[in-house]
Design an enzyme around this catalytic site. Structure first.
Site, PDB file in Angstrom:
ATOM      1  CD  GLU A  58       5.879 -47.734  -9.017  1.00  0.00           C
ATOM      2  OE1 GLU A  58       6.849 -47.522  -8.256  1.00  0.00           O
ATOM      3  OE2 GLU A  58       5.643 -48.844  -9.511  1.00  0.00           O
ATOM      4  CD  GLU A  78       6.452 -41.650 -11.081  1.00  0.00           C
ATOM      5  OE1 GLU A  78       6.522 -42.446 -10.119  1.00  0.00           O
ATOM      6  OE2 GLU A  78       7.443 -41.357 -11.795  1.00  0.00           O
ATOM      7  CB  CYS A  94      10.238 -52.167  -6.096  1.00  0.00           C
ATOM      8  SG  CYS A  94       8.646 -51.412  -6.260  1.00  0.00           S
ATOM      9  CB  SER A 112       8.465 -45.193 -10.921  1.00  0.00           C
ATOM     10  OG  SER A 112       7.994 -44.616  -9.726  1.00  0.00           O
ATOM     11  CE  LYS A 140      14.740 -53.641  -1.621  1.00  0.00           C
ATOM     12  NZ  LYS A 140      14.092 -52.417  -2.148  1.00  0.00           N
ATOM     13  CD  GLU A 157      16.585 -49.426  -2.333  1.00  0.00           C
ATOM     14  OE1 GLU A 157      15.935 -49.155  -3.339  1.00  0.00           O
ATOM     15  OE2 GLU A 157      16.120 -50.142  -1.418  1.00  0.00           O
ATOM     16  CD  GLU A 217      20.859 -41.689  -5.077  1.00  0.00           C
ATOM     17  OE1 GLU A 217      22.039 -41.553  -4.699  1.00  0.00           O
ATOM     18  OE2 GLU A 217      20.379 -42.780  -5.424  1.00  0.00           O
ATOM     19  CB  CYS A 243      11.092 -59.944  -3.663  1.00  0.00           C
ATOM     20  SG  CYS A 243      11.020 -58.332  -4.439  1.00  0.00           S
TER      21      CYS A 243
END
Lengths: 587, 164
Positions: A281, A284, A301, A321, A360, A363, A368, A510
């Site tokens: 990141e 990037e 994230c 990102s 999560k 996720e 993809e 988190c």
């Protein structure tokens, strides 16, 4: 000067700031008034009538949680009238509550059960009408059982006002009132972002995470499977609470031992992948600063945040990102690098992650993110709470466990990764590496305290500017979707000045995720839970010798042996992803 | 409650939707805008299907759950259109003591709809009403403007079949 008000509570003179509620004034004078629907700053509606008190001269009992104090007021919190009223209210609520306490995951923290105990309820005199389970379990992350719902609306206001997602509400009227989605659609059909904040605000067992521990046990007991686990930063700062340890105790060592004793073949740390995330990141971001890609760049994230962005800002996805989240990077490295290094077929590996998060669970099935070898990066994601249940059911006495160390290959991390668990942590970690890249390690600052959340709740939007060679970089940190929304509206309007933005779906980041150990509304009101948990992470960061992601020796090794360079070809294939605009309504 | 998703296909026209957008514009930003918008929307469409509530939620920038919460709370709102044949079963005192509840049940069972609902083909809708002034014929129901009296559950089925 704050204006003060004099009143008497149970004949004791009390002086409190003007505007205080009776509830607050009473607490400050040492009297706890019971509450049920009240959740400070979230749900203050005086609906449940558990907190009623007598006010001299008032026509009827008043709700202490919303009734403001006034000069000369005389309040009585413990008269027979008050006690009878509260008791009757509670009995009526219980009459319509499916009392499955023996099998309810909430029993240890249930506010309704605590009230019944406090009031000395031995039997409920009224038989309710509908005591059948009313379960909605269509989503990957959450189970709702309305037969345990007390209609306090804490979940509704959390979803509507704190997260501004608003997928649930009270439907119908009177005895038919129930909490659910519009048109009673299933949760999987609406734009729920899976953050799980509703679970944390629920006083009873009406809301809970989908329990995936059976899947983990099955994998652990399958001799053909190689089961690898990774733990998110925020888990170690909260897991101890489930075993009676003080909030803010860092239990990393005991957690590692517990996982090993549960039978995982390798115990790794998602912190390692957090360092990897920073390498990707950070690189990037530097590329984007040089004109390759859109600014501002926003962190990716938090899966709840990503889903919200896809649903509500589908036209702004180029700001996200392209880095997968640390969880997904972790799984991706286990099923490629680790599998290759150990000579194990990735299809025989089961990757389990321990997360402070219920999103999560959503996720892990994002298609993809599937790897070129056909595997999904992570197979099962369980929450801190589920891990606590596994440890308990395995008979491990958590506080007796010796401290263990993570397995090295994907288990070494830096202080930069540890602080990912608190709002501002990803930003600070990224800045440590970005600044060091541009200024050199000796000249670059180590700590970026402006982006940390310091106030109680840690849910402010924080902004900072840093001088880097060639330009000033403006950064912004936000947690909670209502804050994210403000920033996204600015971006859409073209008035956003920031270069780099960190967004976490849960207020405080988190450490306050929807999968963390639960606390009552009273604890949420009077203990700085988020601050204490974040403190545990910042203390660990300070105690570490390596505090910048690019110093992580195992990450360096990973690039040397396998990935090549950050944002290189292999990284793009394995560690980056893309986003898809999604519809808000199913229609 | 029969409020939920209607089984009848949405037939709102672009003109109706445009009219609704103008209503939304009129109230947008005002506190408590949802209530008058829902009322006017019901006047435009005759009922408040999900499609219409989504337009309102998006237009007022409110969660759909909030719009639906209001629409499902108030008895004045309906989420089902009225059928080609509007059945009203009288629940006035006289009809009630003469067994109107069994009449409602017979209609519900025969058409497989609940009070407030409509058959998927849009043919029959069912509502319960207060006294229609035909107490001498109790129990009574109306289908559109036709009154049927001295009903029994068996008679109800016969009458409904005569509309097929």
């Amino acid at each position: 000067m704050e204006k003060l008000v004099n009143l008497k509570i149970n004949n004791i003179p009390v002086t409190v700031p003007e505007g205080s509620t009776i509830l607050k004034a009473a607490h400050d004078s040492g009297i706890k008034i019971p509450t049920l629907c009240y959740l400070r700053d979230v749900n203050e509606i005086g609906a449940c009538r558990i907190c009623v008190v007598e006010v001299k001269g008032a026509r009827s009992l008043v709700a202490a949680c919303v009734y403001p104090v006034s000069e000369g007021m005389e309040v009585f919190t413990n008269t027979p009238k008050v006690r009878n009223s509260r008791r009757l209210t509670l009995e009526l609520i219980l009459s319509n509550h499916r009392m499955a306490c023996l099998t309810c995951p909430r029993s240890k923290h249930c506010e309704l059960l605590a009230l019944a105990d406090e009031f000395g309820i031995e039997a409920v005199r009224y038989a309710g009408d509908d005591m059948q389970p009313r379960i909605e379990n269509t989503s990957l992350h959450l189970i709702r059982d309305n037969s345990k719902c007390v209609l306090c609306r804490r979940c509704v206001t959390t979803c509507r006002n704190i997260q501004e997602v608003g997928v649930i509400g009270p439907n119908d009227r009177g005895f038919d009132t129930h909490i659910s989605c519009a048109f009673d659609r299933d949760l999987c059909e609406v734009d729920c972002i899976s953050c799980g904040q509703c679970i944390n605000s629920c006083p009873t067992g009406a809301l809970a995470e989908q329990d995936d521990t059976d899947k983990v046990w099955a994998a652990l007991n399958d001799p053909k499977k190689h089961v690898v686990v990774g733990t998110a930063p925020a888990v170690r700062a909260a897991l101890g609470e489930s075993f009676g340890m003080p909030i803010g105790t860092n239990v990393e060592g005991q957690m590692v031992t517990a996982l090993r004793r549960l039978g995982f073949d390798k115990v790794f740390d998602v912190d390692h992948a957090a360092d990897l995330t920073i390498m990707e990141e950070g690189t990037e971001f530097l590329h984007r600063l040089q004109g390759e890609g859109s600014l501002p760049m926003i962190t990716s994230c938090s899966p709840g945040w990503i889903r919200y962005c896809e649903q509500h800002y589908g036209d702004q996805l180029d700001h996200l990102s392209t880095c997968k989240s640390p969880q997904q990077m972790f799984g991706s490295m286990v099923k490629t690098y680790y599998a290759q290094k150990c000579g194990i077929d990735p299809k025989d590996i089961v990757v389990v992650t321990i997360m402070p998060c219920v999103a999560k669970k959503y996720e892990v099935q994002r298609q993809e993110q599937r790897l070129p070898n056909g595997c999904m990066p992570v197979d099962i994601s369980i929450t801190t709470r589920e891990l606590a249940r596994m440890i308990t059911s395995a008979g491990l006495l958590f506080d007796y466990l010796p401290k263990g160390r993570f397995d090295e290959l994907l288990g070494i991390s830096t202080g930069a990764a540890v602080i990912f668990g608190a709002t501002g942590g990803v930003m600070e970690a990224a800045l440590r590496t970005v600044a060091a890249t541009l200024l050199g390690d000796e000249n670059a600052p180590l700590e970026f305290k402006d982006v940390r959340g310091t106030e109680k709740g840690m849910d402010s939007i924080r902004v900072a500017e840093y001088e880097l060679p060639g330009r000033t970089v403006k950064v912004c940190v936000a947690s909670g979707i209502s804050n994210a929304k403000k920033i996204m509206d600015d971006i859409r309007a073209g008035t956003c000045e920031y270069d780099f933005i960190e967004i976490m779906a849960c207020p405080g980041g988190c450490i306050n995720g929807g999968g963390q150990p639960l606390h009552t509304s009273y604890e949420q009101d009077y203990i700085d839970i988020r601050g204490l948990r974040a403190g545990a992470l910042y203390n660990q960061d300070e105690s570490m010798s390596l505090r910048k992601s690019h110093h992580n020796p195992m990450v360096k090794k990973l690039y040397e042996e396998f990935l090549g360079e950050p944002c290189g070809h292999k990284s793009h294939e394995l560690l980056h992803t893309h986003y898809i605009p999604r519809k808000k309504h199913i229609l | 409650m029969p409020n939920c998703k209607t089984l009848v296909n949405y037939t709102g026209t672009p003109q109706q939707e445009e009219q609704l957008r103008q209503v939304i514009e009129k109230y947008k930003g005002q506190p408590g805008a949802a209530m008058p918008v829902l009322q006017e929307a019901q006047e435009i469409f005759g009922y408040l299907p999900e499609e219409v509530q989504v337009i309102i939620a998006n237009g007022l920038d409110l969660p759909l759950s909030e719009i639906y919460g209001i629409a499902s709370f108030y008895a004045q709102f309906t989420m089902n259109p009225k059928g080609q044949y509007r059945i009203s079963v009288c629940l006035g005192t006289a009809c009630y003591v003469k067994g109107a509840a069994a009449i409602v049940e017979a209609v519900e069972k025969h058409l497989n709809i609940r009070n407030g609902g409509i058959t998927p083909d849009g043919k029959f809708s069912l509502d319960c009403c207060r006294c229609i002034g035909a107490c001498g014929l109790a129990p009574v129901m109306m289908i559109n403007d036709e009154v049927y009296g001295k009903l029994t559950p068996e008679k109800v089925v016969e009458i409904l079949n005569s509309y097929n």
